[in-house]
Design a protein around this motif. Structure first.
Motif, PDB file in Angstrom:
ATOM      1  N   LYS A  16     -26.193 -34.729  -4.998  1.00 56.98           N
ATOM      2  CA  LYS A  16     -26.415 -33.379  -4.484  1.00 56.98           C
ATOM      3  C   LYS A  16     -25.589 -33.144  -3.225  1.00 56.98           C
ATOM      4  N   ASP A  17     -25.443 -34.199  -2.410  1.00 57.42           N
ATOM      5  CA  ASP A  17     -24.682 -34.126  -1.168  1.00 57.42           C
ATOM      6  C   ASP A  17     -23.202 -34.417  -1.450  1.00 57.42           C
ATOM      7  N   LYS A  18     -22.387 -33.382  -1.412  1.00 57.45           N
ATOM      8  CA  LYS A  18     -20.972 -33.533  -1.760  1.00 57.45           C
ATOM      9  C   LYS A  18     -20.241 -34.439  -0.771  1.00 57.45           C
ATOM     10  N   ALA A  19     -20.580 -34.359   0.497  1.00 56.97           N
ATOM     11  CA  ALA A  19     -19.908 -35.181   1.501  1.00 56.97           C
ATOM     12  C   ALA A  19     -20.236 -36.655   1.314  1.00 56.97           C
ATOM     13  N   LEU A  20     -21.488 -36.972   1.008  1.00 55.62           N
ATOM     14  CA  LEU A  20     -21.893 -38.365   0.789  1.00 55.62           C
ATOM     15  C   LEU A  20     -21.203 -38.936  -0.439  1.00 55.62           C
ATOM     16  N   GLU A  21     -21.028 -38.112  -1.452  1.00 52.49           N
ATOM     17  CA  GLU A  21     -20.376 -38.583  -2.669  1.00 52.49           C
ATOM     18  C   GLU A  21     -18.940 -39.029  -2.394  1.00 52.49           C
ATOM     19  N   LYS A  22     -18.232 -38.321  -1.535  1.00 53.15           N
ATOM     20  CA  LYS A  22     -16.850 -38.690  -1.226  1.00 53.15           C
ATOM     21  C   LYS A  22     -16.763 -40.078  -0.598  1.00 53.15           C
ATOM     22  N   ASN A  23     -17.768 -40.446   0.187  1.00 50.01           N
ATOM     23  CA  ASN A  23     -17.733 -41.721   0.912  1.00 50.01           C
ATOM     24  C   ASN A  23     -18.281 -42.887   0.111  1.00 50.01           C
ATOM     25  N   GLN A  24     -19.182 -42.624  -0.817  1.00 55.05           N
ATOM     26  CA  GLN A  24     -19.923 -43.713  -1.457  1.00 55.05           C
ATOM     27  C   GLN A  24     -19.670 -43.858  -2.949  1.00 55.05           C
ATOM     28  N   VAL A  25     -19.238 -42.806  -3.621  1.00 54.04           N
ATOM     29  CA  VAL A  25     -19.199 -42.813  -5.084  1.00 54.04           C
ATOM     30  C   VAL A  25     -17.762 -42.703  -5.582  1.00 54.04           C
ATOM     31  N   LYS A  26     -17.458 -43.516  -6.593  1.00 54.84           N
ATOM     32  CA  LYS A  26     -16.165 -43.439  -7.264  1.00 54.84           C
ATOM     33  C   LYS A  26     -16.382 -43.236  -8.759  1.00 54.84           C
ATOM     34  N   ILE A  27     -15.407 -42.675  -9.417  1.00 57.96           N
ATOM     35  CA  ILE A  27     -15.502 -42.483 -10.868  1.00 57.96           C
ATOM     36  C   ILE A  27     -15.181 -43.795 -11.576  1.00 57.96           C
ATOM     37  N   ASP A  28     -15.975 -44.114 -12.573  1.00 52.47           N
ATOM     38  CA  ASP A  28     -15.736 -45.291 -13.408  1.00 52.47           C
ATOM     39  C   ASP A  28     -14.753 -44.892 -14.509  1.00 52.47           C
ATOM     40  N   TRP A  29     -13.469 -45.099 -14.244  1.00 47.98           N
ATOM     41  CA  TRP A  29     -12.448 -44.609 -15.170  1.00 47.98           C
ATOM     42  C   TRP A  29     -12.481 -45.339 -16.514  1.00 47.98           C
ATOM     43  N   ASP A  30     -13.052 -46.555 -16.543  1.00 49.09           N
ATOM     44  CA  ASP A  30     -13.147 -47.280 -17.817  1.00 49.09           C
ATOM     45  C   ASP A  30     -14.091 -46.588 -18.786  1.00 49.09           C
ATOM     46  N   ARG A  31     -15.049 -45.826 -18.263  1.00 45.37           N
ATOM     47  CA  ARG A  31     -16.051 -45.164 -19.116  1.00 45.37           C
ATOM     48  C   ARG A  31     -15.931 -43.651 -19.080  1.00 45.37           C
TER      49      ARG A  31
END
Length: 208
Positions: A97-112
């Motif tokens: 929900k928090d767009k700013a937190l996602e930039k710092n903590q979450v990456k896309i799993d490109w394998d899936r």
């Protein structure tokens, strides 16, 4: 303060399908983990390499905790999180929900990862076999015992019917007696012949 007392933010990789999310907490050899998935949040704590890590996130939309599963693997913790049944037909623009937190903590799993318009099948969840359900029970365990019990009953019924057939055949007198040792009469005749032969030889010995 030692590193063990500092909670580091654990890195997350994610991919999605229209009905579910696949999350990977990319930490090796996780120990002492606690995972709490609720309909809107995910909380994780655990140690990896003598350091403490945590995840405390709020999802973009609601998820279905009771139908979700996870497994602690040697190189990561993997989770198959079902979207809420009301939102299982659409892709999310992001995980948190928090767009700013996602930039710092979450990456896309490109394998899936797949594009929404290219989705043709669900996730490969074979790595999660034998994992734990978020509700506390391993998924799919409820029906296994019943299947085994039914198999045992079926085997017993087959044996019972076989015994009945044997008994009926014996009562009817239609079975070959030789199957149950009827051939012993022939063996008895052979014994009599041998004994008779020995008796014939005895007078010859006495005369000598």
């Amino acid at each position: 303060m030692s590193d063990a007392n500092i909670n580091n933010t654990a890195p997350i990789k994610w991919a999605q399908r229209s009905d579910s999310l696949y999350l990977t907490i990319a930490l090796p050899d996780v120990k002492d983990e606690t995972i709490n998935l609720e309909d809107q949040t995910l909380k994780f704590k655990g140690t990896s390499g003598d350091k403490s890590y945590e995840v405390n996130i709020e999802f973009f939309k609601k998820v279905d905790a009771k139908d979700s599963t996870y497994k602690v693997l040697p190189r990561s913790i993997q989770m198959h999180v079902m979207k809420h049944e009301e939102d299982r037909e659409e892709f999310w623009p992001r995980l948190l929900k928090d767009k700013a937190l996602e930039k710092n903590q979450v990456k896309i799993d490109w394998d899936r990862y797949v594009d929404e318009d290219e989705e043709d099948e669900g996730f490969d969840t074979s790595a999660l076999e034998g994992g734990m359900g978020m509700g506390g029970m391993p998924p799919g365990m409820g029906g296994m015992g019943g299947m085994g019990g039914m198999g045992g009953m079926g085997g017993g019924a087959d044996m019972e019917s076989l015994m009945k057939q044997l008994q009926m055949g014996g009562a009817g007198g239609g079975m070959d007696p030789s199957m149950f040792g009827g051939g012993d009469d022939d063996m008895g005749d052979d014994d009599d012949d041998e004994e008779g032969g020995e008796d014939d030889d005895l007078p010859d010995l006495e005369e000598a």
